[in-house]
Design a protein around this motif. Sequence first.
Motif, PDB file in Angstrom:
ATOM      1  N   ARG A  19       0.835  -1.200   0.000  1.00 55.08           N
ATOM      2  CA  ARG A  19       0.000   0.000   0.000  1.00 55.08           C
ATOM      3  C   ARG A  19       0.873   1.255   0.000  1.00 55.08           C
ATOM      4  N   VAL A  20       0.386   2.278  -0.697  1.00 57.47           N
ATOM      5  CA  VAL A  20       1.052   3.578  -0.747  1.00 57.47           C
ATOM      6  C   VAL A  20      -0.009   4.666  -0.625  1.00 57.47           C
ATOM      7  N   THR A  21       0.450   5.860  -0.311  1.00 56.78           N
ATOM      8  CA  THR A  21      -0.465   6.998  -0.290  1.00 56.78           C
ATOM      9  C   THR A  21      -0.669   7.483  -1.729  1.00 56.78           C
ATOM     10  N   GLU A  22      -1.642   8.344  -1.918  1.00 53.89           N
ATOM     11  CA  GLU A  22      -1.891   8.890  -3.254  1.00 53.89           C
ATOM     12  C   GLU A  22      -0.679   9.684  -3.746  1.00 53.89           C
ATOM     13  N   LYS A  23      -0.059  10.412  -2.833  1.00 51.26           N
ATOM     14  CA  LYS A  23       1.129  11.196  -3.196  1.00 51.26           C
ATOM     15  C   LYS A  23       2.276  10.263  -3.631  1.00 51.26           C
ATOM     16  N   GLN A  24       2.464   9.176  -2.892  1.00 50.03           N
ATOM     17  CA  GLN A  24       3.512   8.216  -3.250  1.00 50.03           C
ATOM     18  C   GLN A  24       3.202   7.542  -4.578  1.00 50.03           C
ATOM     19  N   ARG A  25       1.935   7.231  -4.810  1.00 50.94           N
ATOM     20  CA  ARG A  25       1.524   6.619  -6.083  1.00 50.94           C
ATOM     21  C   ARG A  25       1.829   7.543  -7.248  1.00 50.94           C
ATOM     22  N   LEU A  29       4.411   6.861 -10.323  1.00 53.64           N
ATOM     23  CA  LEU A  29       4.001   6.936 -11.724  1.00 53.64           C
ATOM     24  C   LEU A  29       4.840   7.951 -12.496  1.00 53.64           C
ATOM     25  N   THR A  30       5.146   9.089 -11.864  1.00 58.39           N
ATOM     26  CA  THR A  30       5.973  10.112 -12.511  1.00 58.39           C
ATOM     27  C   THR A  30       7.384   9.602 -12.759  1.00 58.39           C
ATOM     28  N   LEU A  31       7.959   8.940 -11.746  1.00 56.81           N
ATOM     29  CA  LEU A  31       9.307   8.377 -11.905  1.00 56.81           C
ATOM     30  C   LEU A  31       9.331   7.318 -13.003  1.00 56.81           C
ATOM     31  N   ASP A 112      12.660  17.744 -12.133  1.00 56.10           N
ATOM     32  CA  ASP A 112      12.938  17.913 -10.709  1.00 56.10           C
ATOM     33  C   ASP A 112      12.793  16.621  -9.933  1.00 56.10           C
ATOM     34  N   ASP A 113      13.665  15.689 -10.209  1.00 51.54           N
ATOM     35  CA  ASP A 113      13.678  14.389  -9.531  1.00 51.54           C
ATOM     36  C   ASP A 113      14.591  14.452  -8.303  1.00 51.54           C
ATOM     37  N   SER A 114      14.600  15.625  -7.632  1.00 54.88           N
ATOM     38  CA  SER A 114      15.504  15.812  -6.506  1.00 54.88           C
ATOM     39  C   SER A 114      15.095  14.999  -5.279  1.00 54.88           C
ATOM     40  N   GLY A 115      13.866  14.535  -5.238  1.00 58.71           N
ATOM     41  CA  GLY A 115      13.432  13.735  -4.105  1.00 58.71           C
ATOM     42  C   GLY A 115      14.096  12.369  -4.048  1.00 58.71           C
TER      43      GLY A 115
END
Length: 119
Positions: A19-25, A29-31, A112-115
Motif C-alpha cells: 500500500r502507498v499513499t496517493e502522493k507516493q503513487r 508513476l511520474t518516476l 525535478d527528480d531531486s526527491g
Amino acid sequence: MARPKVSPLEKRSLKITFRVTEKQRQRLLTLADSCGTKPGDLVRTKIFKGHFPATRLPKIDEDTYVELKKIGVNLNQLTRHADSGKFPFGIDKTLAALLRQEEKILRLLLKDDSGSKER
C-alpha cells in the motif's frame, strides 16, 4: 513469430502487493514515466539492482535549444576574457546569475527528480 518461452525459474508468477499513499503513487508513476518504464519494473530494478533505471531526457523545443546555445556562446566569450587576464566589471554577478539559470533549466529538463537521493 511467436514469443519465446521463458524458463520456469525466470517466469514471474508471484505477485506482491503493498500500500502507498496517493502522493507516493503519483510520484511512482511520474518516476516510471520519466524512466520510460512501468512502475513494477521501476521498483524491481531499484530493489534488485540498487538503482533506478536511467531517466530519459525530454526532448527540448527549438527555443530552449537556441537560448542554451546563446548562453554557451556567452560563457565561451567570458572564459576567453578570463584566460587573457581581462575580467569585466560585474562578472561575478553575471556568473552567479548564469549558474542559477543553469540550475533552473536542469530542474525543468529533468522534471525535478531531486526527491530521489539514491540514484
